[in-house]
Design an enzyme around this catalytic site. Structure first.
Site, PDB file in Angstrom:
ATOM      1  N   TYR A   1       0.832  -1.215   0.000  1.00 40.48           N
ATOM      2  CA  TYR A   1       0.000   0.000   0.000  1.00 40.48           C
ATOM      3  C   TYR A   1       0.866   1.265   0.000  1.00 40.48           C
ATOM      4  O   TYR A   1       0.352   2.371  -0.168  1.00 40.48           O
ATOM      5  CB  TYR A   1      -0.955   0.049   1.205  1.00 40.48           C
ATOM      6  CG  TYR A   1      -1.911  -1.115   1.330  1.00 40.48           C
ATOM      7  CD1 TYR A   1      -2.090  -2.029   0.294  1.00 40.48           C
ATOM      8  CD2 TYR A   1      -2.644  -1.324   2.495  1.00 40.48           C
ATOM      9  CE1 TYR A   1      -2.961  -3.108   0.419  1.00 40.48           C
ATOM     10  CE2 TYR A   1      -3.523  -2.393   2.627  1.00 40.48           C
ATOM     11  CZ  TYR A   1      -3.672  -3.287   1.583  1.00 40.48           C
ATOM     12  OH  TYR A   1      -4.536  -4.352   1.725  1.00 40.48           O
TER      13      TYR A   1
ATOM     14  N   LYS B   1     -12.492   0.514   4.978  1.00 35.47           N
ATOM     15  CA  LYS B   1     -11.616   1.650   4.661  1.00 35.47           C
ATOM     16  C   LYS B   1     -12.451   2.894   4.454  1.00 35.47           C
ATOM     17  O   LYS B   1     -13.483   2.859   3.769  1.00 35.47           O
ATOM     18  CB  LYS B   1     -10.840   1.336   3.373  1.00 35.47           C
ATOM     19  CG  LYS B   1     -10.029   2.502   2.801  1.00 35.47           C
ATOM     20  CD  LYS B   1     -10.722   3.212   1.645  1.00 35.47           C
ATOM     21  CE  LYS B   1      -9.947   4.412   1.127  1.00 35.47           C
ATOM     22  NZ  LYS B   1     -10.705   5.156   0.094  1.00 35.47           N
ATOM     23  N   SER B   2     -12.027   4.001   5.035  1.00 39.78           N
ATOM     24  CA  SER B   2     -12.590   5.290   4.651  1.00 39.78           C
ATOM     25  C   SER B   2     -11.584   6.383   4.962  1.00 39.78           C
ATOM     26  O   SER B   2     -10.903   6.342   5.983  1.00 39.78           O
ATOM     27  CB  SER B   2     -13.908   5.587   5.379  1.00 39.78           C
ATOM     28  OG  SER B   2     -14.385   6.855   4.959  1.00 39.78           O
TER      29      SER B   2
HETATM   30  N1  LIG Z   1      -5.579  -8.628   1.572  1.00 38.13           N
HETATM   31  C1  LIG Z   1      -5.965  -8.098   0.428  1.00 38.13           C
HETATM   32  O1  LIG Z   1      -5.632  -8.588  -0.660  1.00 38.13           O
HETATM   33  C2  LIG Z   1      -6.859  -6.905   0.449  1.00 38.13           C
HETATM   34  C3  LIG Z   1      -7.498  -6.488  -0.721  1.00 38.13           C
HETATM   35  C4  LIG Z   1      -8.353  -5.372  -0.633  1.00 38.13           C
HETATM   36  C5  LIG Z   1      -8.527  -4.710   0.566  1.00 38.13           C
HETATM   37  N2  LIG Z   1      -7.849  -5.140   1.687  1.00 38.13           N
HETATM   38  C6  LIG Z   1      -8.004  -4.460   2.996  1.00 38.13           C
HETATM   39  O2  LIG Z   1      -9.383  -4.282   3.278  1.00 38.13           O
HETATM   40  C7  LIG Z   1      -9.641  -2.896   3.498  1.00 38.13           C
HETATM   41  C8  LIG Z   1     -11.047  -2.554   3.083  1.00 38.13           C
HETATM   42  O3  LIG Z   1     -11.301  -2.933   1.745  1.00 38.13           O
HETATM   43  P1  LIG Z   1     -11.588  -1.870   0.582  1.00 38.13           P
HETATM   44  O4  LIG Z   1     -10.775  -0.655   0.834  1.00 38.13           O
HETATM   45  O5  LIG Z   1     -11.398  -2.579  -0.698  1.00 38.13           O
HETATM   46  O6  LIG Z   1     -13.132  -1.595   0.631  1.00 38.13           O
HETATM   47  P2  LIG Z   1     -14.307  -1.335   1.680  1.00 38.13           P
HETATM   48  O7  LIG Z   1     -13.794  -1.080   3.030  1.00 38.13           O
HETATM   49  O8  LIG Z   1     -15.276  -2.422   1.450  1.00 38.13           O
HETATM   50  O9  LIG Z   1     -14.929   0.004   1.065  1.00 38.13           O
HETATM   51  C9  LIG Z   1     -14.193   1.198   1.016  1.00 38.13           C
HETATM   52  C10 LIG Z   1     -14.930   2.182   0.114  1.00 38.13           C
HETATM   53  O10 LIG Z   1     -16.230   2.426   0.637  1.00 38.13           O
HETATM   54  C11 LIG Z   1     -16.363   3.793   0.957  1.00 38.13           C
HETATM   55  N3  LIG Z   1     -17.030   3.861   2.258  1.00 38.13           N
HETATM   56  C12 LIG Z   1     -16.502   3.590   3.482  1.00 38.13           C
HETATM   57  N4  LIG Z   1     -17.416   3.749   4.443  1.00 38.13           N
HETATM   58  C13 LIG Z   1     -18.557   4.124   3.832  1.00 38.13           C
HETATM   59  C14 LIG Z   1     -19.835   4.460   4.303  1.00 38.13           C
HETATM   60  N5  LIG Z   1     -20.111   4.441   5.602  1.00 38.13           N
HETATM   61  N6  LIG Z   1     -20.786   4.808   3.387  1.00 38.13           N
HETATM   62  C15 LIG Z   1     -20.505   4.829   2.075  1.00 38.13           C
HETATM   63  N7  LIG Z   1     -19.298   4.529   1.568  1.00 38.13           N
HETATM   64  C16 LIG Z   1     -18.330   4.179   2.445  1.00 38.13           C
HETATM   65  C17 LIG Z   1     -14.973   4.374   0.993  1.00 38.13           C
HETATM   66  O11 LIG Z   1     -14.988   5.719   0.567  1.00 38.13           O
HETATM   67  P3  LIG Z   1     -14.090   6.917   1.233  1.00 38.13           P
HETATM   68  O12 LIG Z   1     -12.752   6.339   1.597  1.00 38.13           O
HETATM   69  O13 LIG Z   1     -14.014   7.895   0.109  1.00 38.13           O
HETATM   70  O14 LIG Z   1     -14.843   7.416   2.421  1.00 38.13           O
HETATM   71  C18 LIG Z   1     -14.258   3.503  -0.022  1.00 38.13           C
HETATM   72  O15 LIG Z   1     -14.507   3.967  -1.340  1.00 38.13           O
HETATM   73  C19 LIG Z   1      -8.552  -2.208   2.668  1.00 38.13           C
HETATM   74  O16 LIG Z   1      -8.377  -0.857   3.000  1.00 38.13           O
HETATM   75  C20 LIG Z   1      -7.364  -3.066   2.995  1.00 38.13           C
HETATM   76  O17 LIG Z   1      -6.854  -2.753   4.272  1.00 38.13           O
HETATM   77  C21 LIG Z   1      -7.035  -6.222   1.626  1.00 38.13           C
END
Ligand SMILES: NC(=O)c1ccc[n+]([C@@H]2O[C@H](COP(=O)([O-])OP(=O)(O)OC[C@H]3O[C@@H](n4cnc5c(N)ncnc54)[C@H](OP(=O)(O)O)[C@@H]3O)[C@@H](O)[C@H]2O)c1
Length: 274
Positions: A52, A232-233
């Site tokens: 990241y 993530k946010s």
């Molecule tokens: N191990 C792996 O291969 C892998 C792969 C992917 C992700 N991850 C981990 O998992 C974490 C989370 O996954 P992710 O980042 O893919 O997606 P997520 O947490 O499912 O969704 C994040 C997205 O949703 C938005 N969001 C967050 N809270 C919200 C709410 N209350 N209402 C509306 N929209 C909202 C965020 O926007 P804003 O940020 O603009 O607020 C962002 O665009 C990552 O940050 C990472 O640490 C790991």
């Protein structure tokens, strides 16, 4: 209002907060600000990765508080698999995070084409023996990848971080985890914020019943089924909104309705081919 997340006991006897902040796709400035906002909202678990490219920013944020306020996870990149490379990569991550002991180190992907993940796992086993990291686990491991490292080393990862959201509930993989005593951590728990997930009518209705948001409803479902969850946010109001899920209890019927949304939609790559 500050809320404290419940903890789950891992198979090595340590415990992990069930709720935290993921920092994928955050710039340095965003990551530093988001970790500070999350700390202020009561988060303790922060999920980053060498890949990241924001470990140093996370380190700058946590340095503003007590180290003990945080549970820090980082991950080994695919390019750094292999025994010696993994040890070097761990040192590099630790110097960026500027901490002495890591809480949880994960192999980010099995990357089976390289055929080095078992060697990398041996390096993580040795890092834990040396006391550099409290707990070791994996990410994106399918059951056959888990079986391979367990056969090769006799050491079972404490946790597997996998793609998991209402459109892909990972029932089969969760059952395998349960047999081994491996905790399941959900990545993209909100489906990466896609409308395909956040605008599902069934979720909107359940959220309305509780005067909650859809994001809170999804996160409350994750917590109720036992997942460790890392939304993530970068938006402070959403960082607060999301941890509000700890206050939300869904009924058995509502939980079953969300379980039933699974249609196998995978947003990320398949671990066998990535
Ligand atoms: N191990 C792996 O291969 C892998 C792969 C992917 C992700 N991850 C981990 O998992 C974490 C989370 O996954 P992710 O980042 O893919 O997606 P997520 O947490 O499912 O969704 C994040 C997205 O949703 C938005 N969001 C967050 N809270 C919200 C709410 N209350 N209402 C509306 N929209 C909202 C965020 O926007 P804003 O940020 O603009 O607020 C962002 O665009 C990552 O940050 C990472 O640490 C790991």
């Amino acid at each position: 209002m500050e809320t404290t997340a419940p903890s789950i006991t891992l198979r090595d006897g340590t415990s992990i907060p069930q709720f935290g902040l993921g920092v994928w796709q955050m710039t340095d400035a965003e990551a530093e600000a988001a970790v500070v906002a999350a700390h202020n909202a009561g988060y303790t678990l922060i999920d980053t990765a060498a890949g990241y490219q924001n470990e140093a920013a996370v380190g700058r944020a946590i340095a503003q508080f007590d180290r003990d306020d945080f549970y820090i996870t980082t991950k080994l990149k695919n390019e750094d698999q292999g025994y010696d490379d993994a040890l070097r990569a761990f040192d590099a991550s630790m110097s960026k995070l500027a901490i002495d002991t890591l809480d949880l180190y994960l192999i980010h992907w099995p990357s089976p084409a390289q055929d080095k993940y078992s060697e990398a796992w041996r390096a993580l086993v040795d890092l834990q023996k040396d006391g550099r990291v409290r707990s070791i686990g994996v990410s994106n491991f399918e059951p056959h990848h888990l079986a391979r490292i367990i056969d090769d080393t006799g050491v079972v990862p404490v946790l597997n971080q996998i793609e998991l959201h209402p459109l892909m509930t990972q029932t089969a993989n969760r059952a395998v985890h349960a047999e081994y005593g491996i905790a399941t951590q959900a990545w993209s728990p909100l489906g990466s914020g896609r409308a395909d997930v956040l605008e599902l009518p069934a979720l909107i209705e359940i959220a309305r019943n509780h005067d909650a948001t859809v994001a809170q409803t999804i996160l409350a479902w994750h917590l109720a089924v036992g997942n460790v969850v890392i939304p993530k946010s970068v938006t402070p109001a959403r960082i607060e909104e999301n941890i509000g899920a700890l206050e939300l209890a869904l009924s058995p019927d509502e939980l079953a309705a969300i379980d039933g949304l699974d249609n196998g939609t995978r947003f990320g790559p398949h671990p066998d081919s990535f």
